[in-house]
Design a protein around this motif. Structure first.
Motif, PDB file in Angstrom:
ATOM      1  N   ARG A   1       0.646  -1.132   0.036  1.00  0.00           N
ATOM      2  CA  ARG A   1       0.067   0.032  -0.109  1.00  0.00           C
ATOM      3  C   ARG A   1       0.875   1.377   0.083  1.00  0.00           C
ATOM      4  O   ARG A   1       0.588   2.346  -0.631  1.00  0.00           O
ATOM      5  CB  ARG A   1      -0.984   0.052   1.156  1.00  0.00           C
ATOM      6  N   THR A   2       1.977   1.227   0.777  1.00  0.00           N
ATOM      7  CA  THR A   2       3.052   2.578   0.710  1.00  0.00           C
ATOM      8  C   THR A   2       3.411   2.639  -0.641  1.00  0.00           C
ATOM      9  O   THR A   2       3.533   3.695  -1.042  1.00  0.00           O
ATOM     10  CB  THR A   2       4.053   2.098   1.674  1.00  0.00           C
TER      11      THR A   2
ATOM     12  N   SER B   1       1.047   3.926  -2.868  1.00  0.00           N
ATOM     13  CA  SER B   1       0.681   5.601  -2.988  1.00  0.00           C
ATOM     14  C   SER B   1       1.907   6.379  -3.371  1.00  0.00           C
ATOM     15  O   SER B   1       1.735   7.647  -3.167  1.00  0.00           O
ATOM     16  CB  SER B   1       0.775   5.891  -1.232  1.00  0.00           C
TER      17      SER B   1
END
Length: 303
Positions: free
Chosen positions: A96-97, A100
């Motif tokens: 997810r990081t 992003s």
């Protein structure tokens, strides 16, 4: 060269349930890339692809990286050994990081089964499975099918025997689903304690002698560390009972071929002198990994 029809922005989590038409479209596109006259096509210029390997695999990651660079993408390689995952961050949080930060797709290899499918419901960019536990390894199976189709001219009607540690093999599972979708007959061959019982409903287990009577005999890598766990008594005994020895290869039909996903334990799964024998397509399989992965990455990022 005819361009195959591709889907748009699709995950590739596995081959179970994938149609023959979709598999064929990937194989056709790989053929296009294998015959492409230039080294770098730059059809995906400006796209960023992250290779997130939470389990080591130099061969698969290198193959994906070459495929991505040949398509013109910017490549970010991520090793779990150098990451905050070692400090307790979850795999999901790491993916997810990176998402992003602006990546356009992620190639992921990890051990937990089912986690990739869960993440695909939450992560907005396409995810490509580079191997998850003993569940699936779709691009390996696709390059295996590509190798068979290139050699025989077709897959439908072939008899393929997969020999080795079926229980722990994601390669066996992905090949089983894809080969059956394409109309091949699949047979499994393994020591009793290396059989995946749940697969018996889909393909029969046969003896090594029966397995040799196939168009394709696919040997699986035996993890020699399983000797410490008592699953195999010795490498020598495994070779004697299930290895592709020179004597066994001589019993195969003249047209039949030997395959192996590599890396090979020479003189365990396959006798040393057979690895580069005319019947062996092991290095051909390796060479097909790049065009197959080009087709898969392009499929994920195709607009």
């Amino acid at each position: 060269m005819v361009e195959a029809k591709l889907g748009t922005g699709q995950h590739l989590l596995g081959l179970r349930g994938m149609s023959a038409e979709e598999i064929t479209s990937i194989l056709d596109r790989a053929a296009y890339w294998e015959n492409y006259p230039e080294k770098v096509a730059k059809v995906l210029n400006g796209k960023f692809v992250a290779n997130l390997f939470f389990e080591n695999s130099t061969r698969t990651r290198t193959s994906f990286e070459i495929a991505e660079k040949r398509l013109g993408t910017e490549v970010i390689n991520f090793s779990a050994a150098e990451s905050s995952v070692q400090k307790g961050e979850s795999i999901y949080d790491t993916v997810r990081t990176v998402e992003s930060m602006g990546i356009d797709a992620a190639v992921i290899r990890l051990k937990p089964i089912g986690l990739l499918a869960e993440m695909a419901n939450k992560i907005k960019v396409p995810l490509i499975n580079a191997g998850d536990g003993n569940n699936e390894h779709p691009t390996q199976a696709l390059l295996d099918l590509y190798t068979m189709r290139k050699h025989f001219g077709h897959i439908k009607g072939l008899t393929v025997s997969i020999v080795g540690d079926i229980q722990h093999s994601r390669v066996a599972r992905s090949n089983l689903w894809a080969l059956q979708a394409m109309g091949a007959q699949v047979r499994l061959c393994a020591p009793e304690n290396m059989r995946a019982k749940e697969l018996e409903a889909f393909a029969p287990y046969v003896t090594i002698e029966e397995a040799l009577r196939s168009d394709v005999v696919m040997m699986l890598r035996v993890q020699l560390e399983r000797h410490d766990q008592g699953m195999i008594r010795s490498a020598e005994e495994y070779r004697a009972q299930y290895g592709m020895t020179v004597e066994r290869a001589a019993k195969m039909a003249p047209h039949a071929i030997i395959m192996h996903p590599a890396p090979v334990n020479r003189n365990v799964e396959i006798d040393d002198e057979l690895v580069e024998h005319p019947k062996s397509h092991i290095f051909a399989q390796m060479s097909h990994g790049v065009p197959i992965r080009m087709a898969v990455v392009e499929r994920a990022l195709h607009n």
